[in-house]
Design a protein around this motif. Structure first.
Motif, PDB file in Angstrom:
ATOM      1  N   GLU A 143      -2.159   0.655  -8.619  1.00  0.00           N
ATOM      2  CA  GLU A 143      -2.313  -0.061  -7.353  1.00  0.00           C
ATOM      3  C   GLU A 143      -2.600  -1.541  -7.602  1.00  0.00           C
ATOM      4  O   GLU A 143      -2.066  -2.412  -6.905  1.00  0.00           O
ATOM      5  CB  GLU A 143      -3.446   0.568  -6.536  1.00  0.00           C
ATOM      6  CG  GLU A 143      -3.115   1.953  -5.993  1.00  0.00           C
ATOM      7  CD  GLU A 143      -4.301   2.626  -5.342  1.00  0.00           C
ATOM      8  OE1 GLU A 143      -5.420   2.053  -5.398  1.00  0.00           O
ATOM      9  OE2 GLU A 143      -4.133   3.725  -4.778  1.00  0.00           O
ATOM     10  N   LYS A 144      -3.438  -1.821  -8.596  1.00  0.00           N
ATOM     11  CA  LYS A 144      -3.758  -3.219  -8.902  1.00  0.00           C
ATOM     12  C   LYS A 144      -2.540  -3.949  -9.449  1.00  0.00           C
ATOM     13  O   LYS A 144      -2.314  -5.121  -9.135  1.00  0.00           O
ATOM     14  CB  LYS A 144      -4.928  -3.307  -9.876  1.00  0.00           C
ATOM     15  CG  LYS A 144      -5.356  -4.750 -10.167  1.00  0.00           C
ATOM     16  CD  LYS A 144      -6.684  -4.842 -10.869  1.00  0.00           C
ATOM     17  CE  LYS A 144      -7.037  -6.297 -11.188  1.00  0.00           C
ATOM     18  NZ  LYS A 144      -7.111  -7.136  -9.964  1.00  0.00           N
ATOM     19  N   GLU A 159       0.568  -3.379  -8.677  1.00  0.00           N
ATOM     20  CA  GLU A 159       1.426  -3.663  -7.529  1.00  0.00           C
ATOM     21  C   GLU A 159       0.867  -4.817  -6.708  1.00  0.00           C
ATOM     22  O   GLU A 159       1.608  -5.690  -6.237  1.00  0.00           O
ATOM     23  CB  GLU A 159       1.565  -2.405  -6.665  1.00  0.00           C
ATOM     24  CG  GLU A 159       2.352  -1.288  -7.330  1.00  0.00           C
ATOM     25  CD  GLU A 159       2.403  -0.037  -6.482  1.00  0.00           C
ATOM     26  OE1 GLU A 159       1.896  -0.085  -5.333  1.00  0.00           O
ATOM     27  OE2 GLU A 159       2.941   0.981  -6.947  1.00  0.00           O
ATOM     28  N   SER A 160      -0.454  -4.831  -6.531  1.00  0.00           N
ATOM     29  CA  SER A 160      -1.090  -5.910  -5.793  1.00  0.00           C
ATOM     30  C   SER A 160      -0.880  -7.252  -6.474  1.00  0.00           C
ATOM     31  O   SER A 160      -0.612  -8.267  -5.817  1.00  0.00           O
ATOM     32  CB  SER A 160      -2.589  -5.617  -5.642  1.00  0.00           C
ATOM     33  OG  SER A 160      -3.260  -6.695  -5.035  1.00  0.00           O
ATOM     34  N   GLU A 161      -0.972  -7.265  -7.799  1.00  0.00           N
ATOM     35  CA  GLU A 161      -0.791  -8.515  -8.530  1.00  0.00           C
ATOM     36  C   GLU A 161       0.657  -8.998  -8.450  1.00  0.00           C
ATOM     37  O   GLU A 161       0.913 -10.204  -8.498  1.00  0.00           O
ATOM     38  CB  GLU A 161      -1.228  -8.347  -9.988  1.00  0.00           C
ATOM     39  CG  GLU A 161      -2.733  -8.246 -10.139  1.00  0.00           C
ATOM     40  CD  GLU A 161      -3.201  -8.514 -11.554  1.00  0.00           C
ATOM     41  OE1 GLU A 161      -2.352  -8.646 -12.462  1.00  0.00           O
ATOM     42  OE2 GLU A 161      -4.430  -8.607 -11.749  1.00  0.00           O
ATOM     43  N   ASP A 192       2.456  -8.798  -5.770  1.00  0.00           N
ATOM     44  CA  ASP A 192       2.509  -9.506  -4.484  1.00  0.00           C
ATOM     45  C   ASP A 192       1.860 -10.884  -4.597  1.00  0.00           C
ATOM     46  O   ASP A 192       2.386 -11.879  -4.081  1.00  0.00           O
ATOM     47  CB  ASP A 192       1.794  -8.689  -3.408  1.00  0.00           C
ATOM     48  CG  ASP A 192       2.514  -7.384  -3.099  1.00  0.00           C
ATOM     49  OD1 ASP A 192       3.735  -7.314  -3.351  1.00  0.00           O
ATOM     50  OD2 ASP A 192       1.852  -6.447  -2.609  1.00  0.00           O
ATOM     51  N   ASN A 221      -7.468 -16.186  -2.318  1.00  0.00           N
ATOM     52  CA  ASN A 221      -8.504 -15.196  -2.590  1.00  0.00           C
ATOM     53  C   ASN A 221      -9.846 -15.521  -1.940  1.00  0.00           C
ATOM     54  O   ASN A 221     -10.829 -14.823  -2.184  1.00  0.00           O
ATOM     55  CB  ASN A 221      -8.700 -15.043  -4.101  1.00  0.00           C
ATOM     56  CG  ASN A 221      -7.493 -14.428  -4.776  1.00  0.00           C
ATOM     57  OD1 ASN A 221      -6.615 -13.892  -4.112  1.00  0.00           O
ATOM     58  ND2 ASN A 221      -7.450 -14.499  -6.093  1.00  0.00           N
TER      59      ASN A 221
END
Length: 229
Positions: free
Chosen positions: A188-189, A191-193, A195, A210
């Motif tokens: 998940e992290k 994939e987030s990175e 984006d 952020n």
């Protein structure tokens, strides 16, 4: 007291294999950055190193490798030997021949809180090795030591069956019982990175994206005129 435990509860092999795609930095972030990331003194033997496997833990007397030889015979494919040699760096506890044996039996790697030797040969064979240093002196073989007990390596407590993830940046440890959860959160992290990276490439600042700008505004920032003369 010397102990040899043959039974190790390992995470599902697919879970361990999943960590082969995860950088140590992501694992460290997901597990909270501290407590499960080995200290910077435990360094890779060569550049371009990648490793993920389940821990077979070894408590070795400083300067002695008899118990390490025994542990190699007990390890299974995909295991990582995690050796606590109390940070002793004046002996090369492990060398090229032992690493060749590990590689021939499909071990995933070796980590030692102590020194190893034959660093050039290990680099050329590209067997993942991490250690606190190198030293040409050979080890003794007179202390039985322990296998598959709780050890401390690189400042981290490691249990048999924990997942050890390593690359050029260093090593992160994932407790066996939370391996599946950490793997899911790591993906998940990642994939987030991806984006975030798109936004950064487009010119956005992490400082604003952020919310660091809000944190900065809440801090008391002083200038040279406020310093003590």
């Amino acid at each position: 007291m010397h102990t040899i435990e043959h039974d190790v509860e390992r995470p599902d092999r697919d879970v361990v294999s999943g960590f082969e795609e995860i950088p140590s930095t992501i694992v460290s972030d997901v597990t909270g950055n501290i407590g499960l990331t080995m200290d910077s003194g435990i360094r890779p033997a060569y550049s371009g190193i990648e490793m993920a496997g389940t821990a077979i833990t070894v408590n070795a007397a400083p300067g002695d490798n008899l118990i390490i030889h025994k542990a190699i015979t007990m390890a299974e494919p995909g295991d990582v030997l995690v050796i606590d040699a109390e940070g002793f760096t004046e002996t090369g506890h492990v060398g090229e021949l032992m690493c060749t044996s590990c590689q021939a039996n499909d071990l995933a790697g070796l980590v030692i809180d102590g020194s190893y030797r034959d660093s050039r040969e290990i680099g050329e064979m590209e067997f993942p090795v991490y250690g606190r240093g190198t030293h040409p002196r050979g080890p003794l073989k007179q202390d039985p030591g322990s296998i598959n007990v709780t050890v401390s390596c690189g400042g981290v407590t490691v249990e048999p069956g924990d997942v050890v993830v390593g690359d050029d940046d260093g090593l992160a440890v994932v407790p066996n019982e939370s391996a599946e959860d950490v793997l899911e959160r790591s993906y998940e992290k990642l994939e987030s990175e991806d984006d975030v990276r798109e936004d950064v490439v487009a010119g956005e600042y992490l400082f604003e994206r952020n919310g660091y700008d809000k944190l900065f505004e809440d801090m008391e920032v002083v200038g040279p005129e406020d310093s003590i003369q």
